[in-house]
Design a protein around this motif. Structure first.
Motif, PDB file in Angstrom:
ATOM      1  N   PHE A  26      46.556  43.248  49.835  1.00 28.79           N
ATOM      2  CA  PHE A  26      45.332  42.840  49.142  1.00 28.79           C
ATOM      3  C   PHE A  26      45.501  42.996  47.632  1.00 28.79           C
ATOM      4  N   GLY A  27      46.372  43.928  47.235  1.00 27.02           N
ATOM      5  CA  GLY A  27      46.638  44.103  45.814  1.00 27.02           C
ATOM      6  C   GLY A  27      47.317  42.900  45.206  1.00 27.02           C
ATOM      7  N   PHE A  28      48.347  42.360  45.873  1.00 24.65           N
ATOM      8  CA  PHE A  28      49.018  41.216  45.266  1.00 24.65           C
ATOM      9  C   PHE A  28      48.175  39.942  45.391  1.00 24.65           C
ATOM     10  N   VAL A  29      47.330  39.865  46.418  1.00 23.39           N
ATOM     11  CA  VAL A  29      46.402  38.735  46.502  1.00 23.39           C
ATOM     12  C   VAL A  29      45.420  38.788  45.332  1.00 23.39           C
ATOM     13  N   ALA A  30      44.944  39.990  45.010  1.00 23.56           N
ATOM     14  CA  ALA A  30      44.033  40.154  43.874  1.00 23.56           C
ATOM     15  C   ALA A  30      44.710  39.733  42.576  1.00 23.56           C
ATOM     16  N   ALA A  31      46.002  40.005  42.457  1.00 22.46           N
ATOM     17  CA  ALA A  31      46.732  39.596  41.260  1.00 22.46           C
ATOM     18  C   ALA A  31      46.758  38.076  41.141  1.00 22.46           C
ATOM     19  N   GLY A  32      46.943  37.397  42.279  1.00 23.83           N
ATOM     20  CA  GLY A  32      46.929  35.939  42.265  1.00 23.83           C
ATOM     21  C   GLY A  32      45.573  35.381  41.871  1.00 23.83           C
ATOM     22  N   ALA A  61      53.200  41.643  43.783  1.00 20.69           N
ATOM     23  CA  ALA A  61      53.906  42.331  44.859  1.00 20.69           C
ATOM     24  C   ALA A  61      55.032  43.203  44.309  1.00 20.69           C
ATOM     25  N   ILE A  62      55.725  42.706  43.291  1.00 16.36           N
ATOM     26  CA  ILE A  62      56.779  43.510  42.668  1.00 16.36           C
ATOM     27  C   ILE A  62      56.183  44.782  42.077  1.00 16.36           C
ATOM     28  N   GLY A  63      55.031  44.644  41.415  1.00 11.66           N
ATOM     29  CA  GLY A  63      54.373  45.812  40.842  1.00 11.66           C
ATOM     30  C   GLY A  63      53.919  46.799  41.897  1.00 11.66           C
ATOM     31  N   VAL A  64      53.337  46.293  42.985  1.00  9.48           N
ATOM     32  CA  VAL A  64      52.875  47.178  44.063  1.00  9.48           C
ATOM     33  C   VAL A  64      54.055  47.915  44.683  1.00  9.48           C
ATOM     34  N   ALA A  65      55.139  47.184  44.964  1.00  8.83           N
ATOM     35  CA  ALA A  65      56.311  47.811  45.568  1.00  8.83           C
ATOM     36  C   ALA A  65      56.906  48.876  44.649  1.00  8.83           C
ATOM     37  N   ALA A  66      56.918  48.592  43.349  1.00  7.45           N
ATOM     38  CA  ALA A  66      57.449  49.567  42.388  1.00  7.45           C
ATOM     39  C   ALA A  66      56.599  50.832  42.357  1.00  7.45           C
ATOM     40  N   LEU A  67      55.273  50.665  42.378  1.00 11.09           N
ATOM     41  CA  LEU A  67      54.375  51.823  42.368  1.00 11.09           C
ATOM     42  C   LEU A  67      54.536  52.659  43.642  1.00 11.09           C
ATOM     43  N   LEU A  68      54.633  51.984  44.780  1.00 13.71           N
ATOM     44  CA  LEU A  68      54.804  52.707  46.037  1.00 13.71           C
ATOM     45  C   LEU A  68      56.125  53.470  46.046  1.00 13.71           C
ATOM     46  N   ARG A  69      57.157  52.837  45.594  1.00 17.41           N
ATOM     47  CA  ARG A  69      58.463  53.472  45.590  1.00 17.41           C
ATOM     48  C   ARG A  69      58.485  54.687  44.658  1.00 17.41           C
ATOM     49  N   ARG A  70      57.884  54.541  43.483  1.00 19.69           N
ATOM     50  CA  ARG A  70      57.971  55.616  42.485  1.00 19.69           C
ATOM     51  C   ARG A  70      57.030  56.769  42.794  1.00 19.69           C
ATOM     52  N   GLY A 142      53.938  32.725  47.243  1.00 20.37           N
ATOM     53  CA  GLY A 142      52.629  33.274  47.580  1.00 20.37           C
ATOM     54  C   GLY A 142      52.555  34.005  48.897  1.00 20.37           C
ATOM     55  N   GLN A 143      53.528  33.795  49.795  1.00 17.60           N
ATOM     56  CA  GLN A 143      53.471  34.433  51.104  1.00 17.60           C
ATOM     57  C   GLN A 143      54.776  35.153  51.451  1.00 17.60           C
ATOM     58  N   ALA A 144      55.861  34.389  51.548  1.00 17.57           N
ATOM     59  CA  ALA A 144      57.099  34.950  52.080  1.00 17.57           C
ATOM     60  C   ALA A 144      57.666  36.078  51.222  1.00 17.57           C
ATOM     61  N   PHE A 145      57.887  35.813  49.922  1.00 13.75           N
ATOM     62  CA  PHE A 145      58.490  36.852  49.093  1.00 13.75           C
ATOM     63  C   PHE A 145      57.617  38.091  48.965  1.00 13.75           C
ATOM     64  N   PRO A 146      56.330  37.960  48.604  1.00 12.05           N
ATOM     65  CA  PRO A 146      55.534  39.185  48.446  1.00 12.05           C
ATOM     66  C   PRO A 146      55.380  39.975  49.737  1.00 12.05           C
ATOM     67  N   GLU A 147      55.178  39.286  50.860  1.00  3.39           N
ATOM     68  CA  GLU A 147      54.997  40.008  52.118  1.00  3.39           C
ATOM     69  C   GLU A 147      56.295  40.667  52.577  1.00  3.39           C
ATOM     70  N   GLU A 148      57.420  39.965  52.405  1.00  9.22           N
ATOM     71  CA  GLU A 148      58.699  40.559  52.789  1.00  9.22           C
ATOM     72  C   GLU A 148      59.089  41.707  51.861  1.00  9.22           C
ATOM     73  N   LEU A 149      58.776  41.579  50.585  1.00  5.29           N
ATOM     74  CA  LEU A 149      59.098  42.652  49.644  1.00  5.29           C
ATOM     75  C   LEU A 149      58.382  43.941  50.031  1.00  5.29           C
ATOM     76  N   SER A 183      43.806  38.724  57.558  1.00  8.04           N
ATOM     77  CA  SER A 183      44.401  38.115  56.373  1.00  8.04           C
ATOM     78  C   SER A 183      44.583  36.618  56.509  1.00  8.04           C
ATOM     79  N   ASN A 184      44.599  36.086  57.725  1.00 15.13           N
ATOM     80  CA  ASN A 184      44.757  34.647  57.918  1.00 15.13           C
ATOM     81  C   ASN A 184      43.885  34.212  59.085  1.00 15.13           C
ATOM     82  N   PRO A 185      42.569  34.289  58.939  1.00 15.14           N
ATOM     83  CA  PRO A 185      41.677  34.155  60.087  1.00 15.14           C
ATOM     84  C   PRO A 185      41.478  32.746  60.608  1.00 15.14           C
TER      85      PRO A 185
END
Length: 285
Positions: A26-32, A61-70, A142-149, A183-185
């Motif tokens: 939901f965070g990366f969707v909000a960014a979009g 998604a890159i930002g969210v993943a970085a925050l989670l990792r750190r 919008g879907q594959a990269f952010p969700e897989e990351l 997320s995809n109703p």
């Protein structure tokens, strides 16, 4: 990267990390959405504005993943492990082809046994190729990269520090599927078909988790995810009906076969069960 930092355990229980990853979607969707609002006053064409939006989702998604990792895993922030453009592109294209083959098989079964039909595209040639390429790019960003990351990148790597491979694959597949209840109703989908869609998404989650395990990076998974979403839409196999179970079974079957091949390869290499340390040091976010 210091050995002390790398050896620190994550701050939270694995189940909490799973929930944080799900919330990260939901965070990366909000960014979009935020990017869409920013570019709206410029009066851009809808297709161009859409590309800005999905690019914002990928960046989010890159930002969210970085925050989670750190701050959750207490590990140094670093991008997806560097691989050559040719290697990454090859893995992406291979994933797209594999997904197209799986979904093509699903379509054949639907036509032969479920009364489905082949539908002609309203255009052909370069116009069709261009539209498919544009649609593929939108799906990729919008879907594959952010969700897989997040799921097969961060979460796969994070859980692998404490759980065996089978548990990691199960967790990233089921959590990914559960999230798709909301997320995809689908506009007209009731709860029953939302659950069916979640079952299909769990099968997709297993397939891309297997791609992550077999390929060693997220790129094969990103390619498969992109190819699935693109071909499922083009072939009309993503409708909200009971045939979603067929798609889910086919995807889960593909993932199971790929995991068995990965296990066989590991045994031949004399490393049947990868250690948590080896997996955690891998190319995930």
């Amino acid at each position: 990267m210091s050995e002390i930092e790398e050896s620190k355990p994550p701050r939270f229980h694995p189940l909490v990390r799973i929930l944080l990853t799900m919330a990260g979607m939901f965070g990366f969707v909000a960014a979009g959405i935020a990017v869409s609002l920013i570019v709206m006053p410029f009066g851009l064409h809808s297709e161009v504005a859409g590309l800005f939006s999905v690019a914002g989702m990928a960046a989010g998604a890159i930002g969210v993943a970085a925050l989670l990792r750190r701050f959750v895993d207490r590990r140094p922030v670093r991008p997806v492990r560097r691989s050559s453009p040719w290697s990454a592109s090859g893995a992406l294209l291979t994933g797209v082809v594999l997904a197209a083959a799986v979904m093509g098989l699903v379509k054949v079964v639907r036509v032969l046994f479920l009364g489905d039909t082949w539908q002609a595209f309203p255009m052909s040639g370069w116009v069709l190729a261009g539209l498919l390429a544009l649609r593929g790019l939108v799906i990729l960003l919008g879907q594959a990269f952010p969700e897989e990351l997040l799921f097969r990148g961060y979460l796969f790597s994070s859980l692998s520090r404490q759980w065996p491979r089978w548990a990691v694959v199960t967790a990233v597949s089921v959590s990914f599927g559960v999230l798709h209840v909301i997320s995809n109703p689908g506009a007209d989908a009731d709860l029953g078909f939302r659950l069916l869609y979640a079952v299909m998404a769990t099968g997709l989650g297993l397939a891309v988790a297997a791609c992550r395990a077999y390929g060693g990076t997220i790129w094969l998974a990103v390619g498969f995810h992109t190819g699935h979403n693109l071909t499922a839409g083009a072939l009309g196999t993503s409708a909200y009906d009971w045939s979603l179970l067929l798609s889910g079974a086919a995807l889960a079957g593909f993932g199971t076969v790929l995991l068995l091949l990965d296990r066989r390869r590991s045994r031949r290499a004399g490393n049947a069960v990868p250690t948590a340390t080896a997996v955690a040091a891998g190319p995930a976010a």
